[in-house]
Design a protein around this motif. Structure first.
Motif, PDB file in Angstrom:
ATOM      1  N   PHE A  67      11.654   3.710  -2.747  1.00  0.00           N
ATOM      2  CA  PHE A  67      11.493   3.166  -1.155  1.00  0.00           C
ATOM      3  C   PHE A  67      10.289   3.044  -0.851  1.00  0.00           C
ATOM      4  CE2 PHE A  67      11.762   5.262   2.987  1.00  0.00           C
ATOM      5  CZ  PHE A  67      11.700   3.997   3.608  1.00  0.00           C
ATOM      6  N   VAL A  68      10.323   4.477  -1.230  1.00  0.00           N
ATOM      7  CA  VAL A  68       8.514   4.716  -0.874  1.00  0.00           C
ATOM      8  C   VAL A  68       7.316   3.926  -1.424  1.00  0.00           C
ATOM      9  CG1 VAL A  68       6.776   6.990  -0.833  1.00  0.00           C
ATOM     10  CG2 VAL A  68       8.928   7.536  -0.621  1.00  0.00           C
ATOM     11  N   ALA A  69       7.691   3.172  -2.517  1.00  0.00           N
ATOM     12  CA  ALA A  69       6.534   2.571  -2.894  1.00  0.00           C
ATOM     13  C   ALA A  69       6.404   1.421  -3.044  1.00  0.00           C
ATOM     14  CB  ALA A  69       6.757   2.883  -5.159  1.00  0.00           C
ATOM     15  N   ASP A  70       7.875   0.572  -1.939  1.00  0.00           N
ATOM     16  CA  ASP A  70       7.665  -0.155  -1.138  1.00  0.00           C
ATOM     17  C   ASP A  70       7.471  -0.345   0.089  1.00  0.00           C
ATOM     18  OD1 ASP A  70       9.110  -1.639  -3.369  1.00  0.00           O
ATOM     19  OD2 ASP A  70      10.820  -1.571  -2.057  1.00  0.00           O
ATOM     20  N   ARG A  75       1.862  -1.601   3.047  1.00  0.00           N
ATOM     21  CA  ARG A  75       0.983  -1.234   3.862  1.00  0.00           C
ATOM     22  C   ARG A  75       0.292  -1.722   3.652  1.00  0.00           C
ATOM     23  NH1 ARG A  75      -0.114   5.008   5.575  1.00  0.00           N
ATOM     24  NH2 ARG A  75      -1.211   3.912   7.076  1.00  0.00           N
ATOM     25  N   GLN A  76      -0.248  -1.554   1.864  1.00  0.00           N
ATOM     26  CA  GLN A  76      -1.807  -2.366   1.000  1.00  0.00           C
ATOM     27  C   GLN A  76      -1.692  -3.505   1.478  1.00  0.00           C
ATOM     28  OE1 GLN A  76      -0.309  -0.299  -2.396  1.00  0.00           O
ATOM     29  NE2 GLN A  76      -2.019   0.755  -2.433  1.00  0.00           N
ATOM     30  N   MET A  77      -0.581  -4.777   1.684  1.00  0.00           N
ATOM     31  CA  MET A  77      -0.441  -5.847   1.864  1.00  0.00           C
ATOM     32  C   MET A  77      -1.032  -5.837   3.206  1.00  0.00           C
ATOM     33  SD  MET A  77       3.292  -7.426   0.577  1.00  0.00           S
ATOM     34  CE  MET A  77       3.458  -6.867  -1.139  1.00  0.00           C
ATOM     35  N   ILE A  78      -0.437  -5.132   4.221  1.00  0.00           N
ATOM     36  CA  ILE A  78      -0.831  -5.925   5.798  1.00  0.00           C
ATOM     37  C   ILE A  78      -2.684  -5.189   6.467  1.00  0.00           C
ATOM     38  CG2 ILE A  78       0.330  -5.091   8.009  1.00  0.00           C
ATOM     39  CD1 ILE A  78       2.801  -5.568   6.425  1.00  0.00           C
ATOM     40  N   GLU A  79      -2.104  -3.439   6.089  1.00  0.00           N
ATOM     41  CA  GLU A  79      -3.481  -2.999   6.590  1.00  0.00           C
ATOM     42  C   GLU A  79      -5.137  -3.215   6.579  1.00  0.00           C
ATOM     43  OE1 GLU A  79      -2.714   1.034   8.325  1.00  0.00           O
ATOM     44  OE2 GLU A  79      -0.578   0.987   6.895  1.00  0.00           O
ATOM     45  N   PRO A  80      -5.258  -3.836   5.413  1.00  0.00           N
ATOM     46  CA  PRO A  80      -6.321  -3.852   4.540  1.00  0.00           C
ATOM     47  C   PRO A  80      -6.967  -5.349   6.146  1.00  0.00           C
ATOM     48  CG  PRO A  80      -5.443  -2.974   3.033  1.00  0.00           C
ATOM     49  CD  PRO A  80      -4.095  -3.049   4.259  1.00  0.00           C
ATOM     50  N   ALA A  81      -6.096  -6.358   5.761  1.00  0.00           N
ATOM     51  CA  ALA A  81      -6.040  -7.332   6.634  1.00  0.00           C
ATOM     52  C   ALA A  81      -6.236  -6.955   8.427  1.00  0.00           C
ATOM     53  CB  ALA A  81      -4.896  -8.551   6.286  1.00  0.00           C
ATOM     54  N   ALA A  82      -5.342  -6.360   8.628  1.00  0.00           N
ATOM     55  CA  ALA A  82      -5.299  -5.498  10.539  1.00  0.00           C
ATOM     56  C   ALA A  82      -6.848  -5.308   9.963  1.00  0.00           C
ATOM     57  CB  ALA A  82      -4.243  -5.310  10.584  1.00  0.00           C
ATOM     58  N   ALA A  83      -7.748  -4.321   9.825  1.00  0.00           N
ATOM     59  CA  ALA A  83      -8.415  -3.394  10.034  1.00  0.00           C
ATOM     60  C   ALA A  83      -9.427  -4.967   9.460  1.00  0.00           C
ATOM     61  CB  ALA A  83      -9.003  -2.842   8.687  1.00  0.00           C
ATOM     62  N   ALA A 184     -11.760  -3.213   3.401  1.00  0.00           N
ATOM     63  CA  ALA A 184     -12.025  -2.606   1.142  1.00  0.00           C
ATOM     64  C   ALA A 184     -11.919  -1.345   1.757  1.00  0.00           C
ATOM     65  CB  ALA A 184     -13.721  -2.530   0.845  1.00  0.00           C
ATOM     66  N   ALA A 185     -12.270  -0.356   3.103  1.00  0.00           N
ATOM     67  CA  ALA A 185     -11.760   1.485   3.439  1.00  0.00           C
ATOM     68  C   ALA A 185     -10.965   1.368   3.307  1.00  0.00           C
ATOM     69  CB  ALA A 185     -12.947   1.373   4.208  1.00  0.00           C
ATOM     70  N   MET A 186      -9.784   0.140   3.915  1.00  0.00           N
ATOM     71  CA  MET A 186      -8.892   0.444   4.421  1.00  0.00           C
ATOM     72  C   MET A 186      -7.944   1.027   2.842  1.00  0.00           C
ATOM     73  SD  MET A 186      -6.233   1.470   6.531  1.00  0.00           S
ATOM     74  CE  MET A 186      -6.719   0.559   8.273  1.00  0.00           C
ATOM     75  N   GLN A 187      -8.151  -0.245   2.076  1.00  0.00           N
ATOM     76  CA  GLN A 187      -7.542  -0.401   0.674  1.00  0.00           C
ATOM     77  C   GLN A 187      -7.515   0.504   0.180  1.00  0.00           C
ATOM     78  OE1 GLN A 187      -5.371  -2.983  -0.613  1.00  0.00           O
ATOM     79  NE2 GLN A 187      -5.003  -1.493  -1.682  1.00  0.00           N
ATOM     80  N   ARG A 188      -8.762   1.189   0.439  1.00  0.00           N
ATOM     81  CA  ARG A 188      -9.135   2.352  -0.841  1.00  0.00           C
ATOM     82  C   ARG A 188      -8.229   3.995  -0.281  1.00  0.00           C
ATOM     83  NH1 ARG A 188     -14.887   1.098  -0.464  1.00  0.00           N
ATOM     84  NH2 ARG A 188     -15.106   2.041   1.329  1.00  0.00           N
ATOM     85  N   LEU A 189      -8.445   3.914   1.262  1.00  0.00           N
ATOM     86  CA  LEU A 189      -7.685   5.058   1.887  1.00  0.00           C
ATOM     87  C   LEU A 189      -6.259   5.017   1.488  1.00  0.00           C
ATOM     88  CD1 LEU A 189      -7.408   6.983   3.714  1.00  0.00           C
ATOM     89  CD2 LEU A 189      -6.987   6.008   5.931  1.00  0.00           C
ATOM     90  N   LEU A 190      -5.436   3.878   1.328  1.00  0.00           N
ATOM     91  CA  LEU A 190      -3.593   3.525   1.538  1.00  0.00           C
ATOM     92  C   LEU A 190      -4.046   3.801  -0.124  1.00  0.00           C
ATOM     93  CD1 LEU A 190      -3.571   0.313   3.553  1.00  0.00           C
ATOM     94  CD2 LEU A 190      -2.773   2.487   4.200  1.00  0.00           C
ATOM     95  N   ALA A 191      -4.408   3.105  -1.273  1.00  0.00           N
ATOM     96  CA  ALA A 191      -4.644   3.626  -2.568  1.00  0.00           C
ATOM     97  C   ALA A 191      -4.787   4.890  -2.770  1.00  0.00           C
ATOM     98  CB  ALA A 191      -5.167   2.165  -2.950  1.00  0.00           C
ATOM     99  N   GLY A 192      -5.349   5.737  -2.236  1.00  0.00           N
ATOM    100  CA  GLY A 192      -5.192   6.978  -2.692  1.00  0.00           C
ATOM    101  C   GLY A 192      -3.682   7.766  -1.787  1.00  0.00           C
ATOM    102  N   ALA A 193      -3.632   7.694  -0.412  1.00  0.00           N
ATOM    103  CA  ALA A 193      -2.165   8.058  -0.201  1.00  0.00           C
ATOM    104  C   ALA A 193      -1.400   8.319  -0.976  1.00  0.00           C
ATOM    105  CB  ALA A 193      -2.143   7.352   1.117  1.00  0.00           C
TER     106      ALA A 193
END
Length: 226
Positions: A67-70, A75-83, A184-193
């Motif tokens: 569930f957490v992975a999903d 988020r990684q699908m949506i938030e970088p595009a939203a940013a 790109a910054a949002m993608q890196r942030l979410l990948a780290g989290a």
């Protein structure tokens, strides 16, 4: 599910209270009631998994690794595009709200309790700055993911402050209307989290006795993927 009479007796609640609870669950897609067949649990694919209550219940029952992975994958699908969209569309007032949330994160330092609210406001302000009203309901999903991160914050000894540079990069990119840099910054942030949470879950699984780990798996419900 048990009959209304049996279930109300088992739970020691009135039938009226039970009916109201069933209505709530039905509205969230978890169960359905039909004449003569009673109340049944619906297949997991029919559940409203982004409903705030359903999200919270799943975390309370876990956290469940899948569930957490999903959640983070979504988020990684949506938030970088939203940013990226926010960088193009954000009004001065919306940029100011993102900046205010960032400033509050700076002030919170490594105090996780003080960090949660401004971090949530930062991400939700970016979603709102897209101007896309259909993205609004995703705020609950983002809140759940953030709360999961903080529940498992022990995974990173540096505390939440270590993510400030990437939050700053997102804000700077939005300010200069650079959509690609914001994404790109949002993608890196979410990948780290996501990595932090994954490591925490792995560490937690090593500490939980085998019998308890079995109990923490997703419950299997007939004819569903639950």
């Amino acid at each position: 599910m048990p009959t209304e009479a049996d279930f109300s007796a088992r739970l020691k609640v009135s039938r009226t209270a039970l009916r109201e609870a069933i209505k709530v669950l039905a509205a969230k897609g978890l169960v359905e009631s039909r004449p003569k067949t009673g109340t049944r649990v619906r297949p997991r694919m029919d559940w409203n998994l982004l409903d705030p209550d359903v999200l919270a219940w799943q975390l309370a029952a876990g956290p469940v690794e899948g569930f957490v992975a999903d959640l983070f994958e979504l988020r990684q699908m949506i938030e970088p595009a939203a940013a990226a969209i926010a960088a193009r569309r954000a009004t001065p007032g919306e940029v100011r709200r993102i900046a205010q949330a960032f400033a509050a994160m700076e002030a919170a330092g490594n105090d996780s309790e003080r960090w949660i609210d401004p971090d949530l406001r930062f991400h939700q302000a970016i979603i709102r700055a897209t101007g896309n009203e259909l993205l609004g309901p995703l705020g609950a999903m983002i809140e759940t993911a953030l709360m999961t991160s903080f529940r498992l914050s022990g995974a990173n000894p540096e505390g939440p402050r270590h993510s400030l540079p990437l939050h700053s990069a997102i804000l700077a990119a939005i300010r200069r209307h650079d959509g690609a840099a914001a994404a790109a910054a949002m993608q890196r942030l979410l990948a780290g989290a996501a990595d932090d949470v994954r490591r925490a879950l792995e560490a937690e699984s090593m500490l939980v006795p085998p019998r308890r780990r079995v109990a923490r798996r997703r419950p299997q419900i007939a004819h569903s993927n639950a």
